[in-house]
Design a protein around this motif. Structure first.
Motif, PDB file in Angstrom:
ATOM      1  N   VAL A   1       0.841  -1.203   0.000  1.00  0.00           N
ATOM      2  CA  VAL A   1       0.000   0.000   0.000  1.00  0.00           C
ATOM      3  C   VAL A   1       0.875   1.252   0.000  1.00  0.00           C
ATOM      4  O   VAL A   1       0.618   2.211  -0.745  1.00  0.00           O
ATOM      5  CB  VAL A   1      -0.952  -0.011   1.212  1.00  0.00           C
ATOM      6  N   GLU A   5      -7.445  -7.487  -0.455  1.00  0.00           N
ATOM      7  CA  GLU A   5      -8.374  -6.426  -0.066  1.00  0.00           C
ATOM      8  C   GLU A   5      -7.633  -5.115   0.181  1.00  0.00           C
ATOM      9  O   GLU A   5      -8.083  -4.044  -0.244  1.00  0.00           O
ATOM     10  CB  GLU A   5      -9.136  -6.852   1.192  1.00  0.00           C
ATOM     11  N   ALA A   6      -6.488  -5.194   0.861  1.00  0.00           N
ATOM     12  CA  ALA A   6      -5.710  -3.982   1.136  1.00  0.00           C
ATOM     13  C   ALA A   6      -5.206  -3.352  -0.158  1.00  0.00           C
ATOM     14  O   ALA A   6      -5.254  -2.122  -0.330  1.00  0.00           O
ATOM     15  CB  ALA A   6      -4.536  -4.319   2.053  1.00  0.00           C
ATOM     16  N   GLU A   9      -8.092  -1.684  -2.061  1.00  0.00           N
ATOM     17  CA  GLU A   9      -8.462  -0.390  -1.469  1.00  0.00           C
ATOM     18  C   GLU A   9      -7.488   0.700  -1.906  1.00  0.00           C
ATOM     19  O   GLU A   9      -7.892   1.845  -2.161  1.00  0.00           O
ATOM     20  CB  GLU A   9      -8.496  -0.509   0.050  1.00  0.00           C
ATOM     21  N   ALA A  60      -8.313   1.571  -5.450  1.00  0.00           N
ATOM     22  CA  ALA A  60      -9.542   2.364  -5.475  1.00  0.00           C
ATOM     23  C   ALA A  60      -9.254   3.822  -5.130  1.00  0.00           C
ATOM     24  O   ALA A  60      -9.747   4.747  -5.796  1.00  0.00           O
ATOM     25  CB  ALA A  60     -10.554   1.779  -4.495  1.00  0.00           C
ATOM     26  N   GLU A  61      -8.442   4.028  -4.113  1.00  0.00           N
ATOM     27  CA  GLU A  61      -8.104   5.402  -3.726  1.00  0.00           C
ATOM     28  C   GLU A  61      -7.327   6.099  -4.836  1.00  0.00           C
ATOM     29  O   GLU A  61      -7.545   7.278  -5.124  1.00  0.00           O
ATOM     30  CB  GLU A  61      -7.282   5.386  -2.438  1.00  0.00           C
ATOM     31  N   PRO A  99     -14.300   1.676  -2.979  1.00  0.00           N
ATOM     32  CA  PRO A  99     -13.513   0.506  -2.574  1.00  0.00           C
ATOM     33  C   PRO A  99     -14.125  -0.824  -2.999  1.00  0.00           C
ATOM     34  O   PRO A  99     -13.407  -1.804  -3.179  1.00  0.00           O
ATOM     35  CB  PRO A  99     -13.469   0.628  -1.045  1.00  0.00           C
ATOM     36  N   ASP A 100     -15.468  -0.859  -3.138  1.00  0.00           N
ATOM     37  CA  ASP A 100     -16.112  -2.116  -3.515  1.00  0.00           C
ATOM     38  C   ASP A 100     -16.382  -2.212  -5.016  1.00  0.00           C
ATOM     39  O   ASP A 100     -17.085  -3.116  -5.470  1.00  0.00           O
ATOM     40  CB  ASP A 100     -17.423  -2.295  -2.745  1.00  0.00           C
ATOM     41  N   ARG A 153     -10.705  -4.377  -7.445  1.00  0.00           N
ATOM     42  CA  ARG A 153     -10.572  -5.770  -7.008  1.00  0.00           C
ATOM     43  C   ARG A 153      -9.989  -6.637  -8.121  1.00  0.00           C
ATOM     44  O   ARG A 153      -9.175  -7.527  -7.873  1.00  0.00           O
ATOM     45  CB  ARG A 153     -11.938  -6.307  -6.564  1.00  0.00           C
TER      46      ARG A 153
END
Length: 213
Positions: free
Chosen positions: A80, A139-140, A143, A146-147, A153-154, A159
């Motif tokens: 991240v 998942e991390a 996210e 997505a940012e 995020p979903d 994903r």
């Protein structure tokens, strides 16, 4: 030294001690699983090997397996941070590629990672737990994508991209001979991402290292 700087130093020391304790528990758990087998190891065994109390253990982990697979939590934080630092103008797929490429050499050089790889080879019944741990990693990363892209995020795209990137990472590691240089692993990774970007055409060679050169 001011009171404020002294407080900052104290907090920094406390955080370093926490990281050291967590790392010691993780290393002890993997080592003892390898030496005795997962079923024969207790939380108390891990605590004695790491030199801490059971109360301290449960401040960090809920189960002994959580300690073994804590490596993925650490990797998630690293990925991240690396992805967030990539240039904003970089296309998302390239940013994920460069993020994984940056993290990979230190990852495979880590003695703890190599021990865990040996552990999974010796005790394949642990693989489902690895897959569960990997889901948190995906998942991390999703996210963070997505940012970066401004999507929810979903949303499907973050994903999908995170899942594809981690699949490339796992496939590259599986295709790589650990006795060969890390440069060969990076060549496999680059080849896989190039194929992904091109729409996954059928390769001319089954050798991912030489087809990347």
């Amino acid at each position: 030294m001011t009171a404020q700087s002294a407080g900052t130093d104290t907090r920094g020391l406390r955080e370093r001690k926490k990281l050291e304790t967590r790392s010691a528990l993780r290393a002890a758990a993997v080592r003892m699983y390898l030496e005795r087998g997962p079923a024969a190891v207790t939380v108390q065994d891990i605590c004695e090997a790491a030199g801490v109390s059971q109360r301290t253990f449960f401040n960090y982990f809920e189960t002994k397996d959580d300690a073994v697979f804590d490596w993925d939590r650490r990797l998630a934080g690293q990925l991240v941070e690396l992805l967030t630092a990539r240039p904003a103008s970089e296309p998302p797929l390239e940013a994920v590629h460069r993020t994984l490429r940056t993290a990979l050499p230190a990852l495979v050089a880590d003695a703890g990672w190599r021990e865990r790889r040996r552990l999974l080879g010796a005790y394949p019944e642990l693989v489902p737990k690895l897959l569960h741990s990997n889901s948190h990693l995906a998942e991390a990363l999703a996210e963070a994508v997505a940012e970066r892209t401004g999507l929810p995020p979903d949303a499907l795209y973050p994903r999908l991209l995170a899942g594809a990137g981690l699949t490339v990472l796992r496939s590259s590691i599986r295709a790589w001979d650990p006795e060969s240089p890390a440069e060969d692993l990076l060549a496999v990774l680059d080849s896989c991402f190039a194929s992904l970007a091109a729409g996954l055409p059928r390769p001319e060679s089954d050798d991912p290292v030489h087809s990347a050169r």
